[in-house]
Design an enzyme around this catalytic site. Structure first.
Site, PDB file in Angstrom:
ATOM      1  CG  ASP A  21      10.672 -15.621  -5.655  1.00 42.32           C
ATOM      2  OD1 ASP A  21      10.126 -16.725  -5.860  1.00 42.32           O
ATOM      3  OD2 ASP A  21      10.146 -14.721  -4.970  1.00 42.32           O
ATOM      4  CB  SER A  52      -4.947   0.408   6.796  1.00 38.22           C
ATOM      5  OG  SER A  52      -5.076   0.084   5.426  1.00 38.22           O
ATOM      6  N   GLY A 105      -3.012 -10.318  -6.058  1.00 35.25           N
ATOM      7  CA  GLY A 105      -1.812 -10.819  -6.720  1.00 35.25           C
ATOM      8  C   GLY A 105      -0.932  -9.695  -7.249  1.00 35.25           C
ATOM      9  CG  LEU A 106      -2.277  -6.607  -8.885  1.00 34.18           C
ATOM     10  CD1 LEU A 106      -3.221  -5.468  -9.250  1.00 34.18           C
ATOM     11  CD2 LEU A 106      -1.512  -7.086 -10.125  1.00 34.18           C
ATOM     12  CB  SER A 107       3.010  -7.334  -4.679  1.00 39.62           C
ATOM     13  OG  SER A 107       3.884  -8.004  -3.844  1.00 39.62           O
ATOM     14  CB  SER A 108      -1.756  -5.183  -1.441  1.00 38.68           C
ATOM     15  OG  SER A 108      -2.195  -6.347  -0.791  1.00 38.68           O
ATOM     16  CB  SER A 109       1.448  -8.699   1.289  1.00 41.81           C
ATOM     17  OG  SER A 109       2.122  -9.391   0.268  1.00 41.81           O
ATOM     18  CG  ASP A 153       5.763 -10.342  -4.356  1.00 44.47           C
ATOM     19  OD1 ASP A 153       5.983 -10.650  -5.541  1.00 44.47           O
ATOM     20  OD2 ASP A 153       4.879 -10.885  -3.657  1.00 44.47           O
TER      21      ASP A 153
HETATM   22  P1  ADP Z   1      -1.314  -9.493  -2.410  1.00 43.94           P
HETATM   23  O1  ADP Z   1       0.035  -9.236  -1.846  1.00 43.94           O
HETATM   24  O2  ADP Z   1      -1.267 -10.185  -3.712  1.00 43.94           O
HETATM   25  O3  ADP Z   1      -2.178  -8.274  -2.479  1.00 43.94           O
HETATM   26  P2  ADP Z   1      -1.518 -11.142  -0.047  1.00 43.94           P
HETATM   27  O4  ADP Z   1      -2.486 -12.208   0.312  1.00 43.94           O
HETATM   28  O5  ADP Z   1      -0.091 -11.483  -0.126  1.00 43.94           O
HETATM   29  O6  ADP Z   1      -2.054 -10.521  -1.441  1.00 43.94           O
HETATM   30  O7  ADP Z   1      -1.650  -9.937   0.983  1.00 43.94           O
HETATM   31  C1  ADP Z   1      -2.911  -9.390   1.288  1.00 43.94           C
HETATM   32  C2  ADP Z   1      -2.982  -9.092   2.756  1.00 43.94           C
HETATM   33  O8  ADP Z   1      -2.081  -8.039   3.109  1.00 43.94           O
HETATM   34  C3  ADP Z   1      -4.349  -8.587   3.177  1.00 43.94           C
HETATM   35  O9  ADP Z   1      -5.209  -9.663   3.490  1.00 43.94           O
HETATM   36  C4  ADP Z   1      -4.022  -7.722   4.387  1.00 43.94           C
HETATM   37  O10 ADP Z   1      -3.882  -8.540   5.542  1.00 43.94           O
HETATM   38  C5  ADP Z   1      -2.663  -7.170   4.044  1.00 43.94           C
HETATM   39  N1  ADP Z   1      -2.766  -5.827   3.423  1.00 43.94           N
HETATM   40  C6  ADP Z   1      -2.330  -5.482   2.195  1.00 43.94           C
HETATM   41  N2  ADP Z   1      -2.560  -4.191   1.918  1.00 43.94           N
HETATM   42  C7  ADP Z   1      -3.178  -3.687   2.999  1.00 43.94           C
HETATM   43  C8  ADP Z   1      -3.701  -2.389   3.350  1.00 43.94           C
HETATM   44  N3  ADP Z   1      -3.632  -1.337   2.520  1.00 43.94           N
HETATM   45  N4  ADP Z   1      -4.265  -2.259   4.575  1.00 43.94           N
HETATM   46  C9  ADP Z   1      -4.337  -3.292   5.431  1.00 43.94           C
HETATM   47  N5  ADP Z   1      -3.875  -4.520   5.158  1.00 43.94           N
HETATM   48  C10 ADP Z   1      -3.315  -4.735   3.956  1.00 43.94           C
HETATM   49 MG    MG Z   2       1.468 -10.705  -1.259  1.00 42.98          MG
END
Ligand code: ADP
Ligand code: MG
Length: 362
Positions: A21, A52, A105-109, A153
């Site tokens: 990307d 959260s 690594g499943l894009s929670s961010s 993502d």
């Molecule tokens: P990924 O995107 O692969 O899960 P990242 O390192 O890019 O990993 O993002 C993780 C960060 O995003 C966490 O450390 C936190 O700061 C934030 N985050 C993601 N999901 C949540 C959630 N449900 N509640 C609070 N913070 C979150």
């Molecule tokens: Mg991320």
């Protein structure tokens, strides 16, 4: 509580096309059936509250980069980037509930930033197009949180379709998104995720370093983006490291095209082979894998996976494997044993389905 709006926002798995990307290339992610639920209610007092994982964050809508540095930087970054783009945010209460592992690594961010962007855009009645909200979410991560991610993502989360992968092309502006049927399930296969549970400290630094390396090679070859490199360009490089990085970008671009064709033909042997060679390229040429990911991929291949690879930026997070469902238990046992042998914490293995993009719940 009828003024509460609820958004369901998936995580993603990138099937193939890694680190392309930011090089103006392609990717082929699916949204997955692990997601974030954002419950949102408007406030008019200029305050944003976010709940959260048992914590509450609170910040004013006038927040600017540098104000906060913990997880609340993600939602605060979205508020900042949305306001910068002209969306009036007057305040909000946001409750986040997640079935998506954080930092795996499943894009929670991106689920968080895109979910908050969708919710706040909706509360403001702004109706910004998803292309724009993807940029807002990216800007929040890049310029507020300080993580130099590309757009893959956000596009996966916002443009996926149930039962499909989405073929993204970042060589055009705005990026294009074309659905491709992802129906290995109809042929009796599943996509397994192995969450290694590790996230190495060097991930962000090395990610930025690969971006710099790729940009420098593109500029040396006078290309607008490295994904447009051809064989002549590759062969003209003299530095061995530069050559390896460029070789990943060139061969990965070819593999994405091959994988799209294989997916359309339901040629799973070919598709799996692309996954595995993508992993080898990321490990050997692009140097973004790590021991845990390599062990996970090896365990998958030893469990008769048709193909397996790391997914996402690398240095931890998750690997994926295409396999028969009856092999998943064997994979779990094998990868748990391999991790235990090395005194690593137990990994998590589960399967995912190609799922819908972020949506407002009725
Ligand atoms: P990924 O995107 O692969 O899960 P990242 O390192 O890019 O990993 O993002 C993780 C960060 O995003 C966490 O450390 C936190 O700061 C934030 N985050 C993601 N999901 C949540 C959630 N449900 N509640 C609070 N913070 C979150
Ligand atoms: Mg991320």
């Amino acid at each position: 509580m009828d003024d509460v709006r609820r958004w369901q926002v998936p995580g993603r798995v990138n099937l193939i096309g890694e680190h392309l990307d930011h090089n103006g290339g392609a990717a082929l992610p699916i949204a997955i059936d692990r997601s974030l639920l954002v419950k949102a209610r408007r406030r008019t007092d200029g305050t944003v509250n976010v709940w959260s994982r048992g914590e509450r964050a609170s910040f004013p809508v006038e927040t600017v980069p540098g104000d906060v540095s913990d997880w609340s930087a993600y939602p605060a970054g979205v508020v900042w980037a949305l306001r910068e783009s002209g969306v009036p945010v007057t305040g909000a209460d946001l409750v986040l509930e997640s079935t998506l592992p954080v930092g795996a690594g499943l894009s929670s961010s991106a689920a968080l930033t895109c979910g908050v962007a969708l919710a706040l855009d909706d509360l403001a009645g702004a109706g910004r197009p998803r292309e724009e909200l993807a940029r807002v979410a990216q800007r929040a991560e890049n310029d507020y949180v300080g993580v130099p991610t590309g757009l893959m993502d956000q596009y996966a989360v916002l443009f996926a379709q149930e039962g499909h992968a989405v073929h993204l092309d970042f060589g055009v502006d705005p990026p294009s998104a074309e659905p491709v049927p992802a129906d290995w399930g109809d042929d009796g296969l599943v996509l397994a995720v192995i969450d290694t549970g590790v996230h190495h400290e060097l991930a962000a630094g090395e990610y930025a370093e690969r971006r710099r390396e790729c940009a420098a090679i593109a500029s040396e070859l006078e290309l607008s983006a490295l994904a447009s490199i051809g064989l002549d360009g590759l062969l003209s490089l003299t530095d061995e490291t530069a050559k390896a990085r460029a070789r990943h970008v060139l061969t990965e671009s070819t593999r994405v095209r091959g994988a799209v064709t294989a997916l359309r033909r339901r040629d799973w042997a070919q598709f799996g082979a692309m996954l595995t060679s993508s992993h080898e390229s990321l490990r050997d040429d692009f140097a973004v894998s790590c021991e845990e990911l390599d062990v996970a991929v090896d365990a998958a291949l030893a469990s008769e996976a048709l193909g397996a690879r790391m997914t996402g930026g690398g240095f931890g997070g998750s690997a994926i494997a295409l396999m028969r469902p009856e092999q998943v238990d064997r994979l779990r046992a094998r990868v748990e044993a391999a991790f235990a042998d090395r005194s690593w914490a137990a990994p998590t293995v589960f399967t995912v389905r190609p799922s819908p993009a972020a949506a407002l719940l009725p």
